[in-house]
Design a protein around this motif. Structure first.
Motif, mmCIF file in Angstrom:
data_model
loop_
_atom_site.group_PDB
_atom_site.id
_atom_site.type_symbol
_atom_site.label_atom_id
_atom_site.label_comp_id
_atom_site.label_asym_id
_atom_site.label_seq_id
_atom_site.Cartn_x
_atom_site.Cartn_y
_atom_site.Cartn_z
ATOM 1 N N TYR A 188 0.837 -1.210 0.000
ATOM 2 C CA TYR A 188 0.000 0.000 0.000
ATOM 3 C C TYR A 188 0.866 1.253 0.000
ATOM 4 O O TYR A 188 0.694 2.153 -0.824
ATOM 5 C CB TYR A 188 -0.910 -0.017 1.230
ATOM 6 C CG TYR A 188 -1.536 1.315 1.580
ATOM 7 C CD1 TYR A 188 -2.506 1.883 0.765
ATOM 8 C CD2 TYR A 188 -1.133 2.011 2.720
ATOM 9 C CE1 TYR A 188 -3.084 3.113 1.083
ATOM 10 C CE2 TYR A 188 -1.704 3.233 3.049
ATOM 11 C CZ TYR A 188 -2.676 3.779 2.228
ATOM 12 O OH TYR A 188 -3.228 4.994 2.547
ATOM 13 N N VAL A 247 0.207 10.986 4.806
ATOM 14 C CA VAL A 247 -0.769 10.111 4.164
ATOM 15 C C VAL A 247 -1.229 9.090 5.204
ATOM 16 O O VAL A 247 -0.409 8.362 5.745
ATOM 17 C CB VAL A 247 -0.151 9.378 2.960
ATOM 18 C CG1 VAL A 247 -1.152 8.413 2.351
ATOM 19 C CG2 VAL A 247 0.354 10.372 1.927
ATOM 20 N N PRO A 248 -2.520 9.045 5.516
ATOM 21 C CA PRO A 248 -2.984 8.059 6.493
ATOM 22 C C PRO A 248 -3.001 6.666 5.867
ATOM 23 O O PRO A 248 -2.776 6.510 4.671
ATOM 24 C CB PRO A 248 -4.407 8.521 6.801
ATOM 25 C CG PRO A 248 -4.860 9.186 5.542
ATOM 26 C CD PRO A 248 -3.631 9.824 4.937
ATOM 27 N N GLY A 249 -3.268 5.707 6.686
ATOM 28 C CA GLY A 249 -3.348 4.335 6.189
ATOM 29 C C GLY A 249 -4.273 3.554 7.092
ATOM 30 O O GLY A 249 -4.910 4.121 7.987
ATOM 31 N N PRO A 250 -4.355 2.246 6.871
ATOM 32 C CA PRO A 250 -5.225 1.438 7.745
ATOM 33 C C PRO A 250 -4.702 1.479 9.179
ATOM 34 O O PRO A 250 -3.503 1.399 9.385
ATOM 35 C CB PRO A 250 -5.082 0.019 7.176
ATOM 36 C CG PRO A 250 -4.404 0.163 5.850
ATOM 37 C CD PRO A 250 -3.639 1.441 5.877
ATOM 38 N N VAL A 251 -5.601 1.623 10.147
ATOM 39 C CA VAL A 251 -5.156 1.642 11.542
ATOM 40 C C VAL A 251 -4.709 0.261 11.989
ATOM 41 O O VAL A 251 -4.096 0.115 13.042
ATOM 42 C CB VAL A 251 -6.262 2.166 12.486
ATOM 43 C CG1 VAL A 251 -6.627 3.591 12.120
ATOM 44 C CG2 VAL A 251 -7.492 1.272 12.466
ATOM 45 N N THR A 252 -4.978 -0.725 11.184
ATOM 46 C CA THR A 252 -4.538 -2.084 11.479
ATOM 47 C C THR A 252 -3.104 -2.339 11.035
ATOM 48 O O THR A 252 -2.568 -3.416 11.266
ATOM 49 C CB THR A 252 -5.452 -3.086 10.755
ATOM 50 O OG1 THR A 252 -5.617 -2.626 9.402
ATOM 51 C CG2 THR A 252 -6.810 -3.164 11.406
ATOM 52 N N ALA A 258 0.886 -1.714 11.196
ATOM 53 C CA ALA A 258 1.962 -1.179 12.039
ATOM 54 C C ALA A 258 2.728 -0.090 11.294
ATOM 55 O O ALA A 258 3.305 0.804 11.915
ATOM 56 C CB ALA A 258 2.915 -2.298 12.441
ATOM 57 N N VAL A 260 1.309 3.458 12.078
ATOM 58 C CA VAL A 260 1.216 3.906 13.471
ATOM 59 C C VAL A 260 1.925 5.249 13.663
ATOM 60 O O VAL A 260 1.387 6.181 14.273
ATOM 61 C CB VAL A 260 1.796 2.842 14.434
ATOM 62 C CG1 VAL A 260 1.935 3.386 15.837
ATOM 63 C CG2 VAL A 260 0.896 1.607 14.448
ATOM 64 N N HIS A 287 -0.017 8.192 11.891
ATOM 65 C CA HIS A 287 -1.203 8.644 12.616
ATOM 66 C C HIS A 287 -0.804 9.385 13.886
ATOM 67 O O HIS A 287 -1.404 10.403 14.241
ATOM 68 C CB HIS A 287 -2.112 7.452 12.936
ATOM 69 C CG HIS A 287 -2.664 6.795 11.695
ATOM 70 N ND1 HIS A 287 -2.900 5.444 11.607
ATOM 71 C CD2 HIS A 287 -2.995 7.303 10.492
ATOM 72 C CE1 HIS A 287 -3.378 5.159 10.408
ATOM 73 N NE2 HIS A 287 -3.436 6.270 9.712
ATOM 74 N N GLU A 288 0.213 8.874 14.563
ATOM 75 C CA GLU A 288 0.660 9.533 15.790
ATOM 76 C C GLU A 288 1.171 10.936 15.455
ATOM 77 O O GLU A 288 0.924 11.883 16.204
ATOM 78 C CB GLU A 288 1.757 8.673 16.438
ATOM 79 C CG GLU A 288 1.813 8.740 17.948
ATOM 80 C CD GLU A 288 0.471 8.532 18.646
ATOM 81 O OE1 GLU A 288 -0.339 7.710 18.183
ATOM 82 O OE2 GLU A 288 0.220 9.215 19.660
ATOM 83 N N THR A 337 -4.233 12.959 0.835
ATOM 84 C CA THR A 337 -4.549 11.627 0.306
ATOM 85 C C THR A 337 -4.043 11.454 -1.119
ATOM 86 O O THR A 337 -4.216 10.398 -1.691
ATOM 87 C CB THR A 337 -6.072 11.365 0.324
ATOM 88 O OG1 THR A 337 -6.680 12.208 -0.668
ATOM 89 C CG2 THR A 337 -6.672 11.689 1.679
ATOM 90 N N TYR A 359 -12.301 -4.024 6.152
ATOM 91 C CA TYR A 359 -11.464 -3.233 7.063
ATOM 92 C C TYR A 359 -12.329 -2.427 8.036
ATOM 93 O O TYR A 359 -12.137 -2.482 9.253
ATOM 94 C CB TYR A 359 -10.553 -2.312 6.243
ATOM 95 C CG TYR A 359 -9.932 -1.182 7.027
ATOM 96 C CD1 TYR A 359 -8.942 -1.435 7.975
ATOM 97 C CD2 TYR A 359 -10.320 0.141 6.820
ATOM 98 C CE1 TYR A 359 -8.363 -0.402 8.695
ATOM 99 C CE2 TYR A 359 -9.746 1.181 7.533
ATOM 100 C CZ TYR A 359 -8.767 0.904 8.476
ATOM 101 O OH TYR A 359 -8.208 1.929 9.179
ATOM 102 N N GLY A 375 -8.210 5.548 6.989
ATOM 103 C CA GLY A 375 -8.121 4.283 6.278
ATOM 104 C C GLY A 375 -7.194 4.451 5.097
ATOM 105 O O GLY A 375 -6.563 5.499 4.948
ATOM 106 N N VAL A 425 -5.863 5.512 1.648
ATOM 107 C CA VAL A 425 -6.298 6.591 0.764
ATOM 108 C C VAL A 425 -6.780 6.032 -0.568
ATOM 109 O O VAL A 425 -7.379 6.742 -1.366
ATOM 110 C CB VAL A 425 -5.178 7.622 0.530
ATOM 111 C CG1 VAL A 425 -4.783 8.263 1.851
ATOM 112 C CG2 VAL A 425 -3.974 7.005 -0.153
#
Lengths: 401, 401
Positions: free
Chosen positions: A146, A274-279, A281, A284, A287-288, A300, B146, B276, B278
């Motif tokens: 991803y 760029v965010p990603g799935p919180v699932t 690692a 992490v 997001h932090e 995005t 997800y 989630g 992008v």
């Protein structure tokens, strides 16, 4: 040896004596110039105990001036050049690092973030011009599919809109961003934490060669310098400070890439994440970072990035297609020839004609028309795109002289 | 019929005459009480042209008081009860909706956001108590795997910590959040946009039965009311205003769930958004919400949610950190020495001191410290990195939580 040569040699010697970014050295150079600073330090006149120790320890390993002269020779053989403030291609923007102060500093590398004394450069594009419209894309080495996909898309999209992509040389996000830019035929700059003769990691050698061909390999360290761990963090301030903004794509909780984004924010640049799935690692750290830095922007895709760094209005709209473009007045053959020209370097008439799918006589006729319109230039090796008309970068370089 | 019964009947009749949330009705009830308000409206005394028209139109379909009495009978047979302000189980927090003003209002449902006049409730838990420590989890109907995973985890985690989960009754995120809470044996509340005798959608009937068994089914509309489209938006203000915070898990670009989050923010509640990939259309609305609302908080799991809504100190999340490393406790000099050691082979103290830029005495002191910590080993030729011990047990999984 000319005064300019003395100055160049002194900057190289200083970078060898104390790691790039050392504030005490930067302050002395600002006040005394590099030559007098080098004399002072080698005579034991460091104003700072730690700097004194460093100079003594390093001097035990060799003569700074001799090491610098040898580095310059080695660079010459390698086809690399030294760029210093005052040179036309010096990237003025890195001067902004003088204001960088990271909060909660506990390590030396977080405190010693002064602007660079010099750059070693491989590649034909002028460094300052390359960084003028540039965005850094950084992230995890252990990137997921991803993250690599997103970084490649960003690199491609930025390059396609004539933005320079800047990153390190690591596996994962760095490499993906460079590849995206290269695939778009764009300009990409790898800022390394070691000598240009031994780009690290070895596994990216083919990529480094591609980058050197059409983009730039850049380092603050002389040929031969090893990629010691703290150097990656020292290097990161250049990626952050040399660009208009830094995009973080995937970062684990302790990623060095978040340190680049942190340096960008505290140098007054735009930090984008760029965010990603919180699932995952690998998101992490991203997001932090967004949670901890209210000024960081969630992005995005390339449109959001351009919204942040683009000049007012200029990059919000899709690429201009109005009648104002000179190419609109060209016929199909001329346009095909123009599009067949490489972004950099020249090509002979025969190759061009073949690429544009026109006969050689037509090619010659249209190319001289394009030459008259100042859209192409003739060189010994063939025809090339005329260089873009850009304002000369930075007055800072002039004042630093 | 007692005064209380009159009041109950009047509130039901008023909700039938004009949709819940109508500001003009709420203002009259605040001033005159429900019974006098109903009399006034039925006598043609509406202070507002639109309300007058509505009352006349609705009255043509039936007698408001008779309809209300019939609704109360029907609820009785269904095992549902009516809850009104003043009842012990009235959820006081919904009064906050009186201050809700959405910006850029163009639709009536965005303007008519007054507090509810009454609730119909199925389930044994007192409504007010159930909502006291509650968090809404909302999102797309067409959720991805997800999103459903994240919503289930949130529902589970919140319930496990004795928080009530609140959502609508839709497929996708709503259902996943309820299921998570139910699986944890927790309390979950479905707020519906239709009569409790016909929970919508039918496909979730088994889920609604489970919720009614151990949690609550709640609606502002009397039994028999149809799930008309605007009612979902009217209902959303109750989900937002009745809870301490709303978590948005997956929303497409035009998702109704973002409207719940928007209502939460403008009622002074916490709006939280789970990011989630992008690359996912189901996160476009979530990311856009984060970009547009600086007060919205990015959250990646239940710890972050509790940090936002938890009582001071009680439910704080530790910041995400990478695995604690032994090197974290070292000072700069020791760390520099460690980093100066070659990957393979040993190096003498003099060389190491020079590479680490420390003096030889410091090097010797720090190297014996590192030796004690089993991080380096001494050999005939000098110092070397200690061979790696066993791989660290699954630290990534631990930090990713």
């Amino acid at each position: 040896m000319s005064a300019d040569d003395d100055s160049r040699l002194a900057r190289v010697a200083l970078t060898w004596l104390a790691e790039p970014g050392t504030r005490a050295v930067h302050r002395l150079v600002e006040r005394l110039g590099p030559v007098a600073t080098l004399d002072l330090l080698l005579d034991g006149g460091s104003p700072d105990g730690w700097l004194h120790t460093t100079v003594v320890a390093q001097s035990a390993a060799g003569d700074a001036r001799a090491v610098a002269a040898e580095a310059l020779d080695r660079a010459d053989r390698l086809g690399a050049r030294l760029v210093i403030p005052g040179d036309e291609e010096w990237p003025a923007r890195v001067a902004g690092l003088a204001t960088l102060r990271l909060p909660d500093v506990s390590r030396r590398v977080d405190a010693e973030t002064a602007p660079p004394l010099c750059f070693w450069v491989r590649g034909s594009w002028p460094l300052g011009e390359a960084l003028e419209r540039s965005v850094a894309v950084v992230g995890a080495r252990a990137a997921t599919g991803y993250g690599q996909h997103v970084a490649t898309e960003l690199g491609y999209g930025l390059a396609e809109r004539d933005w320079t992509v800047v990153s390190g040389g690591a596996f994962g996000i760095d490499a993906a961003a460079h590849r995206g830019a290269l695939n778009a035929g764009g300009l990409t700059v790898a800022v390394l934490a070691c000598g240009l003769d031994r780009p690290y990691p070895m596994g990216n050698t083919a990529l480094f060669d591609r980058i050197a061909d059409t983009g730039l390999l850049v380092s603050e360290w002389p040929p031969g310098a090893e990629p010691l761990r703290p150097r990656f963090l020292i290097r990161n301030r250049v990626i952050a400070g040399g660009t208009l903004g830094t995009v973080l794509v995937e970062a684990s909780a302790r990623s060095g890439a978040t340190q680049t984004a942190r340096r960008a924010i505290h140098t007054g640049r735009v930090a984008m994440v760029v965010p990603g799935p919180v699932t995952s690692a690998m998101s992490v750290g991203s997001h932090e970072f967004l949670r901890e830095h209210p000024r960081a922007r969630l992005v995005t895709g390339v449109a959001h990035v351009l919204e942040e760094v683009g000049r007012i209005g200029a990059d919000l709209a899709p690429p201009a297609r109005g009648p104002q473009r000179a190419t609109d007045t060209l016929d199909d053959d001329a346009r095909s020839l123009l599009e067949a020209l490489p972004r950099r370097g020249a090509l002979g008439v025969d190759r061009l004609a073949a690429r544009a799918r026109v006969d050689v006589r037509t090619a010659l006729r249209k190319l001289s028309l394009l030459e008259e319109l100042s859209m192409v230039v003739r060189r010994d090796e063939g025809y090339a795109l005329a260089p873009p008309v850009t304002p000369k970068p930075g007055s800072i370089a002039a004042t630093a002289r």
